[in-house]
Design a protein around this motif. Structure first.
Motif, PDB file in Angstrom:
ATOM      1  N   VAL A  96     -11.782  83.149-100.787  1.00  0.00           N
ATOM      2  CA  VAL A  96     -10.601  82.315-100.985  1.00  0.00           C
ATOM      3  C   VAL A  96      -9.336  83.166-101.100  1.00  0.00           C
ATOM      4  O   VAL A  96      -9.308  84.169-101.823  1.00  0.00           O
ATOM      5  CB  VAL A  96     -10.765  81.451-102.253  1.00  0.00           C
ATOM      6  N   CYS A 156      -8.524  77.091 -92.786  1.00  0.00           N
ATOM      7  CA  CYS A 156      -8.172  76.150 -93.845  1.00  0.00           C
ATOM      8  C   CYS A 156      -9.026  74.900 -93.690  1.00  0.00           C
ATOM      9  O   CYS A 156      -9.283  74.463 -92.570  1.00  0.00           O
ATOM     10  CB  CYS A 156      -6.704  75.722 -93.743  1.00  0.00           C
ATOM     11  N   THR A 197     -21.683  76.386 -99.680  1.00  0.00           N
ATOM     12  CA  THR A 197     -21.196  77.017-100.909  1.00  0.00           C
ATOM     13  C   THR A 197     -22.372  77.150-101.870  1.00  0.00           C
ATOM     14  O   THR A 197     -23.468  76.652-101.625  1.00  0.00           O
ATOM     15  CB  THR A 197     -20.086  76.179-101.577  1.00  0.00           C
ATOM     16  N   ILE A 213     -16.316  76.365-104.918  1.00  0.00           N
ATOM     17  CA  ILE A 213     -15.359  77.367-104.446  1.00  0.00           C
ATOM     18  C   ILE A 213     -14.430  77.799-105.578  1.00  0.00           C
ATOM     19  O   ILE A 213     -14.066  78.971-105.684  1.00  0.00           O
ATOM     20  CB  ILE A 213     -14.568  76.818-103.243  1.00  0.00           C
ATOM     21  N   GLU A 214     -14.054  76.866-106.425  1.00  0.00           N
ATOM     22  CA  GLU A 214     -13.205  77.224-107.565  1.00  0.00           C
ATOM     23  C   GLU A 214     -13.903  78.215-108.492  1.00  0.00           C
ATOM     24  O   GLU A 214     -13.246  79.094-109.069  1.00  0.00           O
ATOM     25  CB  GLU A 214     -12.817  75.965-108.345  1.00  0.00           C
ATOM     26  N   ARG A 235     -15.221  81.455-105.550  1.00  0.00           N
ATOM     27  CA  ARG A 235     -14.196  81.973-104.619  1.00  0.00           C
ATOM     28  C   ARG A 235     -14.791  82.422-103.288  1.00  0.00           C
ATOM     29  O   ARG A 235     -14.211  83.233-102.568  1.00  0.00           O
ATOM     30  CB  ARG A 235     -13.407  83.141-105.240  1.00  0.00           C
ATOM     31  N   LEU A 274     -15.602  71.824-103.529  1.00  0.00           N
ATOM     32  CA  LEU A 274     -14.416  72.362-104.195  1.00  0.00           C
ATOM     33  C   LEU A 274     -14.778  72.975-105.547  1.00  0.00           C
ATOM     34  O   LEU A 274     -14.289  74.058-105.901  1.00  0.00           O
ATOM     35  CB  LEU A 274     -13.373  71.257-104.376  1.00  0.00           C
ATOM     36  N   SER A 315      -9.830  70.969 -96.005  1.00  0.00           N
ATOM     37  CA  SER A 315      -9.374  70.147 -97.117  1.00  0.00           C
ATOM     38  C   SER A 315     -10.504  69.285 -97.665  1.00  0.00           C
ATOM     39  O   SER A 315     -10.855  68.268 -97.081  1.00  0.00           O
ATOM     40  CB  SER A 315      -8.210  69.250 -96.661  1.00  0.00           C
ATOM     41  N   GLU A 375      -6.201  81.180-101.318  1.00  0.00           N
ATOM     42  CA  GLU A 375      -5.435  80.282-102.182  1.00  0.00           C
ATOM     43  C   GLU A 375      -6.012  78.877-102.100  1.00  0.00           C
ATOM     44  O   GLU A 375      -6.478  78.448-101.047  1.00  0.00           O
ATOM     45  CB  GLU A 375      -3.962  80.250-101.740  1.00  0.00           C
ATOM     46  N   ILE A 376      -6.004  78.186-103.232  1.00  0.00           N
ATOM     47  CA  ILE A 376      -6.379  76.778-103.283  1.00  0.00           C
ATOM     48  C   ILE A 376      -5.135  75.989-103.657  1.00  0.00           C
ATOM     49  O   ILE A 376      -4.509  76.249-104.690  1.00  0.00           O
ATOM     50  CB  ILE A 376      -7.490  76.517-104.318  1.00  0.00           C
TER      51      ILE A 376
END
Length: 199
Positions: free
Chosen positions: A187, A107, A81, A125-126, A129, A122, A109, A189-190
């Motif tokens: 992305v 997917c 990322t 990515i938030e 995306r 995370l 986690s 959906e998160i």
């Protein structure tokens, strides 16, 4: 994995430890549950006496041991990322699976850390995306393990572990040049499903 000890089966799990503490050593947890085998008679199949446990019966560590032992083997996603300000990140995740075919999706986690803090993957990515899932083969195993160390956010893990990166075609994060396949992803959906360690 499970080990047989006389008439009792005990489940054991492996805890991951930071690479500088473990390298080639595995830590085996205490048994978290057991069932007994009781013969039903000569020539008949043996049957298992089984019980049940719920999440409230176990600590977070024991739940981790149980579920990772039961749901195995799992492929590894080595996820690259980049932050909004251009800081590259590379981290492996074993909670990874194919999402669907139409549209094609995957997917993984990035569970919360010990203090409930989100991982750098995370956070990136938030904000962007985008990410790349680099599949891991045998030659990448050692570098993948080293990339799992909890580096500070300003550190580029690929540089630290000696992996060459190459530009992606459709997304900003780079791909691992020697990966047998790199999946460039955006992305869909998160989904948040917890606020504490492992969530």
């Amino acid at each position: 994995r499970h080990a047989r000890d006389g008439s009792t089966w005990r489940w054991f799990g492996k805890r991951r430890r930071e690479r500088r503490e473990r390298r080639n050593h595995d830590e085996v947890s205490q048994p978290i549950g057991l069932t007994k085998r009781r013969p039903t008679g000569i020539g008949q199949d043996e049957r298992m006496e089984a019980g049940s446990i719920g999440p409230a019966d176990l600590s977070s560590g024991s739940l981790y041991d149980l579920l990772t032992a039961a749901i195995a083997p799992r492929p590894i996603a080595l996820v690259s990322t980049i932050s909004a300000d251009g800081q590259a990140n590379l981290a492996p995740f074993s909670f990874f699976m194919l999402g669907g075919i139409d549209p094609p999706s995957v997917c993984f986690s990035p569970t919360l850390g010990r203090e409930g803090a989100p991982k750098h993957t995370l956070l990136n990515i938030e904000s962007t995306r985008e990410f790349v899932v680099n599949l891991v083969d045998r030659p990448l195993i050692h570098a993948m393990n080293e990339a799992s160390f909890n580096f500070p956010r300003h550190v580029d893990e690929a540089v630290e572990v000696g992996l060459d990166m190459a530009p992606s075609e459709l997304v900003r994060p780079s791909r691992v040049a020697t990966s047998p396949m790199a999946l460039e992803c955006k992305v869909v959906e998160i989904v948040a499903h917890g606020t504490r360690f492992g969530g």
